[in-house]
Design a protein around this motif. Structure first.
Motif, PDB file in Angstrom:
ATOM      1  N   VAL A 207      37.602  35.260  26.274  1.00 49.17           N
ATOM      2  CA  VAL A 207      36.274  35.006  26.822  1.00 49.17           C
ATOM      3  C   VAL A 207      35.670  36.330  27.259  1.00 49.17           C
ATOM      4  CG1 VAL A 207      34.957  33.768  28.557  1.00 49.17           C
ATOM      5  CG2 VAL A 207      37.059  32.792  27.707  1.00 49.17           C
ATOM      6  N   LEU A 208      34.435  36.532  26.912  1.00 47.38           N
ATOM      7  CA  LEU A 208      33.743  37.750  27.317  1.00 47.38           C
ATOM      8  C   LEU A 208      32.745  37.398  28.402  1.00 47.38           C
ATOM      9  CD1 LEU A 208      33.459  40.735  26.583  1.00 47.38           C
ATOM     10  CD2 LEU A 208      31.571  40.099  25.124  1.00 47.38           C
ATOM     11  N   VAL A 209      32.751  38.173  29.452  1.00 48.92           N
ATOM     12  CA  VAL A 209      31.907  37.868  30.604  1.00 48.92           C
ATOM     13  C   VAL A 209      31.046  39.082  30.899  1.00 48.92           C
ATOM     14  CG1 VAL A 209      32.109  37.811  33.113  1.00 48.92           C
ATOM     15  CG2 VAL A 209      33.256  36.109  31.745  1.00 48.92           C
ATOM     16  N   GLY A 210      29.769  38.849  31.131  1.00 43.67           N
ATOM     17  CA  GLY A 210      28.881  39.944  31.510  1.00 43.67           C
ATOM     18  C   GLY A 210      28.446  39.750  32.947  1.00 43.67           C
ATOM     19  N   THR A 211      28.431  40.794  33.708  1.00 42.76           N
ATOM     20  CA  THR A 211      28.094  40.662  35.125  1.00 42.76           C
ATOM     21  C   THR A 211      26.724  41.253  35.397  1.00 42.76           C
ATOM     22  OG1 THR A 211      28.977  42.801  35.757  1.00 42.76           O
ATOM     23  CG2 THR A 211      30.509  40.965  35.696  1.00 42.76           C
ATOM     24  N   ALA A 212      26.270  41.011  36.630  1.00 42.93           N
ATOM     25  CA  ALA A 212      24.985  41.554  37.037  1.00 42.93           C
ATOM     26  C   ALA A 212      25.058  43.046  37.288  1.00 42.93           C
ATOM     27  CB  ALA A 212      24.514  40.852  38.306  1.00 42.93           C
ATOM     28  N   LYS A 213      26.260  43.545  37.383  1.00 42.64           N
ATOM     29  CA  LYS A 213      26.415  44.974  37.650  1.00 42.64           C
ATOM     30  C   LYS A 213      26.757  45.722  36.382  1.00 42.64           C
ATOM     31  CE  LYS A 213      25.978  45.147  42.122  1.00 42.64           C
ATOM     32  NZ  LYS A 213      24.955  45.984  42.744  1.00 42.64           N
ATOM     33  N   HIS A 214      26.134  45.378  35.327  1.00 40.33           N
ATOM     34  CA  HIS A 214      26.245  46.057  34.038  1.00 40.33           C
ATOM     35  C   HIS A 214      27.684  46.300  33.598  1.00 40.33           C
ATOM     36  CE1 HIS A 214      26.588  49.860  36.354  1.00 40.33           C
ATOM     37  NE2 HIS A 214      25.630  49.367  37.087  1.00 40.33           N
ATOM     38  N   LYS A 215      28.541  45.310  33.802  1.00 35.92           N
ATOM     39  CA  LYS A 215      29.923  45.429  33.333  1.00 35.92           C
ATOM     40  C   LYS A 215      30.226  44.281  32.394  1.00 35.92           C
ATOM     41  CE  LYS A 215      32.128  47.973  36.964  1.00 35.92           C
ATOM     42  NZ  LYS A 215      31.668  47.783  38.320  1.00 35.92           N
ATOM     43  N   LEU A 216      31.066  44.571  31.428  1.00 39.09           N
ATOM     44  CA  LEU A 216      31.516  43.526  30.515  1.00 39.09           C
ATOM     45  C   LEU A 216      33.019  43.407  30.673  1.00 39.09           C
ATOM     46  CD1 LEU A 216      29.456  44.679  27.492  1.00 39.09           C
ATOM     47  CD2 LEU A 216      29.408  42.379  28.362  1.00 39.09           C
ATOM     48  N   TRP A 217      33.489  42.189  30.916  1.00 38.60           N
ATOM     49  CA  TRP A 217      34.922  41.967  31.084  1.00 38.60           C
ATOM     50  C   TRP A 217      35.422  41.048  29.999  1.00 38.60           C
ATOM     51  CZ3 TRP A 217      33.925  40.723  36.877  1.00 38.60           C
ATOM     52  CH2 TRP A 217      33.882  41.921  37.605  1.00 38.60           C
ATOM     53  N   LEU A 218      36.517  41.424  29.407  1.00 41.90           N
ATOM     54  CA  LEU A 218      37.117  40.611  28.362  1.00 41.90           C
ATOM     55  C   LEU A 218      38.357  39.971  28.942  1.00 41.90           C
ATOM     56  CD1 LEU A 218      36.887  39.940  25.370  1.00 41.90           C
ATOM     57  CD2 LEU A 218      38.441  41.805  24.917  1.00 41.90           C
ATOM     58  N   TYR A 219      38.331  38.647  29.035  1.00 42.23           N
ATOM     59  CA  TYR A 219      39.472  37.929  29.598  1.00 42.23           C
ATOM     60  C   TYR A 219      40.289  37.316  28.469  1.00 42.23           C
ATOM     61  CZ  TYR A 219      37.405  37.894  34.276  1.00 42.23           C
ATOM     62  OH  TYR A 219      36.891  38.246  35.486  1.00 42.23           O
ATOM     63  N   ASP A 220      41.576  37.389  28.628  1.00 39.74           N
ATOM     64  CA  ASP A 220      42.463  36.664  27.729  1.00 39.74           C
ATOM     65  C   ASP A 220      43.202  35.646  28.577  1.00 39.74           C
ATOM     66  OD1 ASP A 220      44.295  35.727  25.940  1.00 39.74           O
ATOM     67  OD2 ASP A 220      44.762  37.704  25.112  1.00 39.74           O
ATOM     68  N   MET A 221      42.953  34.377  28.282  1.00 39.39           N
ATOM     69  CA  MET A 221      43.475  33.369  29.198  1.00 39.39           C
ATOM     70  C   MET A 221      44.977  33.301  29.173  1.00 39.39           C
ATOM     71  SD  MET A 221      40.569  30.548  29.450  1.00 39.39           S
ATOM     72  CE  MET A 221      41.158  29.404  28.288  1.00 39.39           C
ATOM     73  N   ARG A 222      45.543  33.739  28.098  1.00 44.83           N
ATOM     74  CA  ARG A 222      47.010  33.693  28.045  1.00 44.83           C
ATOM     75  C   ARG A 222      47.624  34.863  28.769  1.00 44.83           C
ATOM     76  NH1 ARG A 222      47.083  32.167  21.870  1.00 44.83           N
ATOM     77  NH2 ARG A 222      45.646  33.914  21.977  1.00 44.83           N
ATOM     78  N   ALA A 223      46.876  35.963  28.854  1.00 49.12           N
ATOM     79  CA  ALA A 223      47.513  37.194  29.325  1.00 49.12           C
ATOM     80  C   ALA A 223      47.426  37.369  30.829  1.00 49.12           C
ATOM     81  CB  ALA A 223      46.878  38.396  28.636  1.00 49.12           C
ATOM     82  N   GLY A 224      46.471  36.758  31.463  1.00 50.92           N
ATOM     83  CA  GLY A 224      46.431  36.970  32.903  1.00 50.92           C
ATOM     84  C   GLY A 224      45.055  36.716  33.452  1.00 50.92           C
ATOM     85  N   ARG A 225      44.960  36.735  34.779  1.00 52.91           N
ATOM     86  CA  ARG A 225      43.698  36.380  35.396  1.00 52.91           C
ATOM     87  C   ARG A 225      42.728  37.552  35.445  1.00 52.91           C
ATOM     88  NH1 ARG A 225      44.434  33.327  40.864  1.00 52.91           N
ATOM     89  NH2 ARG A 225      42.179  33.336  40.689  1.00 52.91           N
ATOM     90  N   LYS A 226      43.253  38.753  35.361  1.00 52.06           N
ATOM     91  CA  LYS A 226      42.334  39.892  35.403  1.00 52.06           C
ATOM     92  C   LYS A 226      41.866  40.196  33.983  1.00 52.06           C
ATOM     93  CE  LYS A 226      43.465  41.905  39.645  1.00 52.06           C
ATOM     94  NZ  LYS A 226      43.605  43.129  40.407  1.00 52.06           N
ATOM     95  N   PRO A 227      40.716  40.818  33.887  1.00 58.31           N
ATOM     96  CA  PRO A 227      40.214  41.105  32.542  1.00 58.31           C
ATOM     97  C   PRO A 227      41.090  42.123  31.823  1.00 58.31           C
ATOM     98  CG  PRO A 227      38.763  42.027  34.212  1.00 58.31           C
ATOM     99  CD  PRO A 227      39.748  41.196  34.929  1.00 58.31           C
ATOM    100  N   GLN A 228      41.242  41.923  30.536  1.00 58.46           N
ATOM    101  CA  GLN A 228      42.063  42.827  29.746  1.00 58.46           C
ATOM    102  C   GLN A 228      41.325  44.116  29.442  1.00 58.46           C
ATOM    103  OE1 GLN A 228      45.248  41.961  29.229  1.00 58.46           O
ATOM    104  NE2 GLN A 228      44.562  40.303  30.545  1.00 58.46           N
ATOM    105  N   SER A 229      40.031  44.032  29.262  1.00 57.99           N
ATOM    106  CA  SER A 229      39.278  45.273  29.083  1.00 57.99           C
ATOM    107  C   SER A 229      37.991  45.185  29.859  1.00 57.99           C
ATOM    108  CB  SER A 229      38.880  45.541  27.643  1.00 57.99           C
ATOM    109  OG  SER A 229      39.660  44.900  26.763  1.00 57.99           O
ATOM    110  N   GLU A 230      37.509  46.337  30.198  1.00 61.37           N
ATOM    111  CA  GLU A 230      36.257  46.390  30.941  1.00 61.37           C
ATOM    112  C   GLU A 230      35.393  47.474  30.333  1.00 61.37           C
ATOM    113  OE1 GLU A 230      36.258  46.541  35.302  1.00 61.37           O
ATOM    114  OE2 GLU A 230      35.306  48.488  35.053  1.00 61.37           O
TER     115      GLU A 230
END
Lengths: 365, 528
Positions: free
Chosen positions: B295-318
């Protein structure tokens, strides 16, 4: 045409380098040919500077330049005299004078913008019936402006603010006291202000204005320049407490329309004409000139001694005289944001982008 | 200027069909169809149709188009409105015999996406604004189409298209008799045309986060990911929620505890100075082709976080990407690139081919002066359409990043989608009715109930005729002539383009696109 014109020049410069210094007569002859070609080329080659810029030799270049310039002026003078003769002849014969040639003005040569607002546009009217300023224009929400400054304003800012408080009839000033701007927006919205104006100062120069419409209206950031306080204007007057009239000129495009409405929502909707006070926002070339005047209409008798008809010798005309009050300054829109102030992470309605500045005749307001 | 050529001249016998059609929605609730004339003449792109009446209370906040197999007869348009309703439309199609047809839109009904009112009397409906809208395949292997909606208050609901037995082909052509009839095209996977009034029933409902700002549904239709102001990414399982609701008391689904999220993401790393951003997710998107785990998430603070639901709760890349909140995320179908738009008008592509190791931004598409509200990729060609708050629609080429066209559409635009271009020319009759601006279609409003008459073509023609008798603002001569023609011939083969007018490029096609039918368009979103 351009090719034909270039060759004689090239030939000329090559010749100059190769042969001995040519006499002016020789030059004259060659440039005689040039002239003919140049006159044709002027139409196709652009300005005289652009036509002569290919010649690397400064002396030759300047000679050709002045020659072309002289010819251009001669031909222009000739045209003008011809036109004046025609007009005189038409007047003598009592016919209509020939039509004046169209002048190239900024408005004529402006690059066409497809967002120009048509006054009868139904969609634009529907949009503006319900936008953030609709409540103001329907007299449901009288303006109440909160003015504040950047951190640590200087004396110049205070004198300017005292004049701004005279210009804006519904304005109040609060000290900044180091509050962050987002908090000030919230405070002002809670206390039912309709607009927030924040003037920015840098090194004793007032250079910016942030205009936030509340509660969640658009935020416009302007650059403020060419400020002249009322007290520094010769022959200035002091504003009275009458509600001023408003003049908004040339807010043509959709963005300009929105800016016009935003500026108009700072002032009450019911001007007092007896006060003869007017605030003007004149937009030209994306610069908004802000002026504050008192006007008076007077009847003047003008004498026309050359008039043949004795009855027409004295003519009465109504003329307006102006006295400048208050400050005068120029604003330029730097950005328009959709919500309230959030300069980095908000959603912008308009930002100046380099790729949109396609020519020097392209304006956005 | 968009609409110049339309006014010229009249139609010919068989105007060439446009090469592309784009549907846009705006804050006034209008849906506009912009067409690119045949031969991909981008410089003559113009808005051709306008559906709906300007009304800010019915402003469209989300737009989705469902078009299986890219078939122009099976287009279903869902528009989520500001008041919490979802209205459904389809472009009325040209009948096979080429006679007059209503090439406006057909309103297929609407349903309420907001939770049922708990208090009587007026309540604050700002939390009912649609913030998420997605088509999803039916659950448990059924063929039914589902629509997942999410309101600003966090109420996520799944609505299923109810198919009824016994609908006949005849009714399909005539559009049914009255608006109550549940549209049921032939069921069981046969070709379904969206020509009837539809009935959507709510299947699953769950309450997620408050102040929701981004929502996406996985490609299998099973998971829904949401995020909002003050909330990080949360993923819910829709089938589990449905089972819980069914196995629960069986009465109103508001009873019972809210289901737990399947996955609750955590924020990414703090900034270099140790500050952690406040949770504010503005855009969520599943990356297709990764088995619904990425899942890719975009925030209001101009960041993009890539989450992998299998790998963990924190984003895998930012990825920290310039300034401006992320407003639009659009993955390509193969999951290699995700197009990202932000509040400053920048559009770039995020390269996920080497995720999570190396994730880069590139392919900037330039030109937008306002915040990008929505992006849409053409399913087969390398084209991307973007729509922004500066009231323009732009189409770029994804391969060369060149701006192909820019159309001014007068309102702050909120949604965009590609429509299949008609393959055959629409029938010869399209009155060359002028452009959108001068039209006032007040008289069309009351006609919705009649829209499913058997002889709707004539009805439409008649209505169109009535409509055109009123000179709308700026009535143009050619338009009046068209009207006369339209009325007279009832739409058979007229089109003897009288004033030859411009045979030029798209002009014929412009007419083809039925301005006349625009008159006959249905009012969208009426039954609030």
């Amino acid at each position: 045409m351009v090719k034909a014109q270039k060759n004689p020049k090239r030939h000329k410069s090559k010749d100059d380098d190769a042969s001995k210094p040519s006499s002016s007569k020789g030059d004259g002859e060659r440039s005689g040919d040039d002239a003919a070609a140049a006159a044709k080329g002027a139409a196709g080659g652009g300005t005289i500077g652009q036509q002569t810029s290919g010649i690397r030799n400064k002396q030759k270049r300047s000679e050709l330049y002045h020659k072309l310039k002289h010819q251009k002026e001669k031909s222009k003078a000739k045209e003008r005299r011809k036109r004046q003769k025609e007009v005189a002849r038409a007047e003598e014969l009592g016919l209509e004078p020939p039509p004046k040639p169209v002048q190239h003005t900024l408005e004529n040569t402006r690059e066409a913008d497809d967002t120009m607002v048509d006054p009868n546009d139904e969609e634009v009217m529907a949009d503006e019936n319900d936008d953030e300023f609709a409540a103001h224009f329907s007299n449901a929400r009288p303006p109440k402006v909160l003015i504040t400054t950047s951190y640590k304003p200087s004396k110049i800012m205070y004198t300017f603010l005292s004049e701004m408080l005279e210009l804006l009839p519904c304005a109040e000033y609060y000290k900044r006291n180091g509050f962050p701007l987002k908090k000030i927006v919230k405070f002002a919205a809670n206390r039912d202000y309709t607009d927030l104006m924040v003037f920015n100062e840098d090194r004793k120069q007032i250079n910016g204005l942030l205009l936030v419409h509340l509660p969640d209206g658009p935020t416009a950031h302007f650059r403020l320049s060419n400020l002249k306080l009322g007290r520094d204007i010769k022959g200035h007057g002091r504003a009275t407490h009458h509600k001023p009239e408003l003049i908004l000129n040339h807010f043509d495009t959709r963005l300009g329309h929105r800016m016009g409405r935003m500026l108009a929502s700072l002032f009450p909707q019911d001007p007092q004409f007896r006060g003869r006070r007017v605030v003007t926002f004149h937009n030209q070339r994306d610069f908004i000139f802000v002026r504050h005047h008192r006007y008076i209409f007077e009847e003047k008798e003008t004498r026309d001694p050359a008039a043949k008809d004795p009855a027409k010798k004295k003519k009465k005309a109504v003329a307006a005289r102006l006295q400048e009050l208050g400050p005068r300054f120029t604003l330029k829109l730097l950005s328009l944001q959709k919500g309230t102030f959030d300069s980095r992470n908000g959603e912008f309605e308009w930002l100046p982008k380099k790729e949109n500045k396609t020519s020097r005749r392209r304006f956005f307001l | 200027m968009g609409e110049g050529g339309k006014r010229k001249a009249q139609q010919e016998e068989a105007p060439a069909p446009p090469s592309h059609r784009i549907l846009t929605s705006d804050e006034l609730g209008l849906l506009k169809v912009t067409e690119v004339p045949a031969g991909s003449k981008w410089e003559e792109t113009a808005a051709k149709q306008r559906w709906g009446q300007p009304d800010k209370q019915q402003g469209v906040t989300r737009l989705q188009v469902h078009c299986p197999d890219w078939d122009q007869d099976r287009i279903l348009i869902a528009a989520g409105r500001a008041g919490g309703r979802v209205t459904l439309h389809c472009p009325a199609s040209a009948p096979a015999d080429g006679s007059v047809s209503g090439l406006g839109s057909r309103d297929l009904g609407s349903f309420r996406a907001a939770p049922p009112a708990t208090t009587s009397g007026r309540s604050d409906t700002s939390s009912h604004e649609l913030r998420g809208l997605r088509f999803a395949p039916g659950g448990e292997g059924s063929q039914r189409l589902r629509l997942v909606t999410a309101t600003a208050g966090g109420h996520v609901a799944v609505h299923e298209w109810e198919a009824q037995e016994g609908a006949d082909q005849q009714q399909q052509q005539q559009g049914g008799d009255n608006e109550d009839e549940d549209g049921g095209g032939g069921d069981g996977g046969v070709v379904r045309t969206w020509q009837q009034q539809q009935h959507w029933r709510e299947v699953v409902r769950l309450q997620t986060v408050g102040d929701l700002q981004g929502m996406d549904v996985s490609s299998s239709g099973r998971y829904v990911a949401v995020g909002g102001e003050g909330h990080q990414l949360r993923v819910w399982d829709l089938t589990a929620a449905a089972a819980a609701a069914a196995g629960g008391t069986g009465s109103s689904s508001a009873s019972g505890p809210a289901p737990e999220p399947l996955f609750a993401g955590k924020a990414g790393k703090p900034s270099r100075s140790g500050l952690q951003d406040l949770a504010h997710v503005t855009a969520v998107s599943y990356v297709p082709g990764r088995d619904d785990q990425l899942v890719l998430v975009g925030t209001a603070k101009h960041k993009l976080w890539l989450y992998d639901m299998r790998a963990g709760r924190k984003p895998q890349s930012e990825v920290v990407w310039s300034d401006g909140r992320i407003t639009a995320l659009l993955p390509q179908a193969d999951g290699s690139l995700v197009w990202v738009g932000n509040g400053r008008g920048q559009v770039e592509a995020l390269d996920l081919r080497q995720a999570p190791g190396r994730v880069t931004m590139g392919h900037a598409l330039k030109g937008s002066a306002g915040s990008i509200r929505s992006l849409s990729l053409h399913p087969s060609q390398p084209l991307i359409a973007s729509v922004s708050l500066d009231r323009h629609l732009r189409v770029h080429s994804t391969t060369s990043r060149q701006l192909l066209t820019k159309v001014y559409l007068k309102q702050a635009l909120t949604g965009v989608a590609w429509l299949p271009a008609p393959t055959k020319g629409p029938g010869p009759v399209r009155g060359g009715a002028g452009d959108d601006e001068g039209e006032v279609d007040g008289e069309e409003d009351g006609d919705d109930d009649d829209e499913d008459e058997a002889d709707e073509e004539e009805g439409r023609g008649g209505r169109a005729a009535r409509g055109r008798e009123q000179p709308s603002g700026g009535g143009k001569a050619p338009r009046r002539r068209d009207m006369a023609r339209q009325q007279g011939s009832g739409g058979k083969d007229h089109a003897k383009g009288k004033d030859k007018g411009s045979r030029d490029k798209g002009a014929k096609e412009k007419r083809g696109k039925d301005k006349s039918q625009k008159r006959a368009r249905r009012d969208g979103g009426d039954d609030a």
